[in-house]
Design an enzyme around this catalytic site. Sequence first.
Site, PDB file in Angstrom:
ATOM      1  N   ASP A  24     -45.759 -16.031  -2.930  1.00  0.00           N
ATOM      2  CA  ASP A  24     -44.344 -16.355  -3.134  1.00  0.00           C
ATOM      3  C   ASP A  24     -43.821 -17.318  -2.074  1.00  0.00           C
ATOM      4  O   ASP A  24     -42.707 -17.203  -1.590  1.00  0.00           O
ATOM      5  CB  ASP A  24     -43.482 -15.093  -3.215  1.00  0.00           C
ATOM      6  CG  ASP A  24     -43.592 -14.215  -1.992  1.00  0.00           C
ATOM      7  OD1 ASP A  24     -42.916 -13.173  -1.970  1.00  0.00           O
ATOM      8  OD2 ASP A  24     -44.354 -14.575  -1.077  1.00  0.00           O
ATOM      9  N   LYS A  76     -38.272  -9.337  12.361  1.00  0.00           N
ATOM     10  CA  LYS A  76     -36.816  -9.371  12.200  1.00  0.00           C
ATOM     11  C   LYS A  76     -36.056  -9.095  13.510  1.00  0.00           C
ATOM     12  O   LYS A  76     -35.337  -8.113  13.634  1.00  0.00           O
ATOM     13  CB  LYS A  76     -36.357  -8.380  11.122  1.00  0.00           C
ATOM     14  CG  LYS A  76     -36.878  -8.756   9.741  1.00  0.00           C
ATOM     15  CD  LYS A  76     -36.251  -7.870   8.664  1.00  0.00           C
ATOM     16  CE  LYS A  76     -36.741  -8.176   7.252  1.00  0.00           C
ATOM     17  NZ  LYS A  76     -38.183  -8.433   7.080  1.00  0.00           N
ATOM     18  N   ASP A 132     -39.517 -19.345   1.071  1.00  0.00           N
ATOM     19  CA  ASP A 132     -39.942 -18.067   0.498  1.00  0.00           C
ATOM     20  C   ASP A 132     -39.201 -17.931  -0.820  1.00  0.00           C
ATOM     21  O   ASP A 132     -37.978 -17.811  -0.840  1.00  0.00           O
ATOM     22  CB  ASP A 132     -39.572 -16.938   1.468  1.00  0.00           C
ATOM     23  CG  ASP A 132     -39.773 -15.547   0.868  1.00  0.00           C
ATOM     24  OD1 ASP A 132     -39.678 -14.577   1.625  1.00  0.00           O
ATOM     25  OD2 ASP A 132     -40.012 -15.434  -0.357  1.00  0.00           O
TER      26      ASP A 132
END
Lengths: 274, 421
Positions: A24, A76, A132
């Site tokens: 992806d 993150k 993405d």
Amino acid sequence: AGPLALARDLLAEDGEPFFVLNSDVICEFPFAALARFHRQHGGEGSLVVTRVEEPAKYGVVVCEADTGRICRFVEKPRVFVSNKINAGLYIFSPGILQRIQLRPTSIEKEIFPAMAQEGQLYAMELQGFWMDIGQPKDFLTGMCMYLQALRAQHPEKLHSGPGVVGNVLVDPSAKIGANCVIGPNVTIGAGVVVEDGVRIKRCTVLKGARIRSHSWLESCIVGWSCSVGQWVRMENVTVLGEDVIVNDELYLNGANVLPHKSIAESVPEPRIIM
Amino acid sequence: LKAVILIGGPQKGTRFRPLSFEVPKPLFPVAGVPMVQHHIEACAKVPGMKEILLMGFYQPHEALSRFLVSAQQEFKIPIRYLQEYAALGTGGGIYHFRDQILSGGTEAFFVLNADVCSEFPLQEMLEFRQQHGDAHSFVILGTTANRTQALNYGCIVANADTQEVQHYVEKPSTFVSEIINCGIYLFTPAIFQHIGDVFQRNQQELVLEESSNGWQRAEVIRLEQDVFTALAGSGKLYVYKTDGFWSQIKSAGSAIYASRLYLNQYSKTHPERLAQNKSGGPIIRGNVYIHPTASIYSTAVLGPNVSIGEGVTVGAGVRVRESIVLHGASLHDHTCVLNTIVGWDSTIGRWARVEGTPSDPNPNDPYAKIDSETLFRDGRLTPSITILGCSVTIPAEVVILNSIVLPHKELSRSYKNQIIL
């Protein structure tokens, strides 16, 4: 990463490094440069990193500026650590397979940190665009980036003619009617029929779909074999699954429609239609 | 026999803004002709009708004068405008002008509210009075509403055999009757006696109170609350019930609904006003009125329930449904206009979508009436008909949904559920 263990015999067969790709992700895949980079440093693994504006949404990579050796990963991060993120393209030497067991494994969380500590993991910076495309909104952004790159490298592949604006890709078997204005940033798949007087901007129209006359579409994904009626307005990342029928004169704003549905009422505010 | 049509004034009909900024509400076109022309046509058809009086408190207005002149010529009956010096209420005006109404030996006269849409069964009301009452009886036109909505109107309780009105209440808070007042009455000169009594009572009350507006207030008389309530049970007031179509026209949304009712009626009364499918012309679905000077591409699809005004241009591949397009407006190619009133001289750019939400009565309930909805509910604008005021410009490719755009605005983006000043 677990699946790599499944393919262990096939991958280790010739002793050569092998690529691993997240499907992806869209970019100008730099396979040759990545293979060169990997042979040069001789480590066990190389991954491609790309610069983003908002790294906190992704896994961030901290590496040595001159060699590219990766020091650590931060998933993150809540404070700014680095603006380079893991682009989801890797090349590994077969030795890595010894680290991977046949069980559900996250390569980013379990394998890479250990490799980084041992100094076996290197990062190569990506040139050109990256996206993405797991979410429909980002899919459309990635599509725009791809078309822009295509304009720079293979402009002859893009569509041109009356009523075509900007970067537009149209399958040769698709038919576009009179008085349409298509683009910028539109891709039209095989066998698609676009009737007269249609305006399409920033959309992907998949194979076999039909867009009936006088409709207006912006930022949409129209699924395979869909039928969009006359005078329909669709916008704001409306996504139609396979074989969806949208009746005439409706307004779809951010509708996510699951396959094989018929839509007979407008959707004025974003929601999911099951 | 005469007819008085109450047309109100600028302070009344505020729910009709912004459309009423340009033209007095009674002149607003419904099904292609001014609202009040439907009344005039119905009155002029009644044998023995000698004169039609329009009564209201609008200042002299060019559009109104021109309309009166052309209506007189078309219907060949004297039509005059009597201007009240102040808003005198539904009874105060006719009382003030009673001499004008009675001049020439009037035996009976109709009073009609301009803001209703109806089949106007005036001849039937005359015959009904002959059969049920006598030469001195008054008749109210009534119709059936459902129990909840009846509370919004004047409610009439009548004797089942004689149709005599036994009780009358204007907008009660609890259920009284499903028969409601249509705002169309048949009176004799004797009514002025009863209105005069109210006037006297008002004056006496004012002597007791101290008020600086005394003289004006005594003359403000409401037929419904002040006169009918008192006449109920006296044997003088009757109700003629009709099943014919009827609706109030208070808001812009109700103008579209009223258009539909009148357009339906045209198949019997004015088939020449209904557009037909013909080669080279637009595709017509259902009942559509198109002014002869409008110019419309053959690939446009119009209807049902569409009125296209004078000099309107409609481009290729345009779709219009349940809408009124006022004169001089221009709809560019591929636009989609649904449940909307497009104001005079407005422009809608290519591929734009202009859409409102209909407020039609429940089609499954034969007695349901259109709701006079409030503009806001729970702090949000209630979804309703989209209205573009006069000379509004809508750019290409935008969507305007459930919004009201005030006159002379040039928009630059999409809007939803907003009032744009």
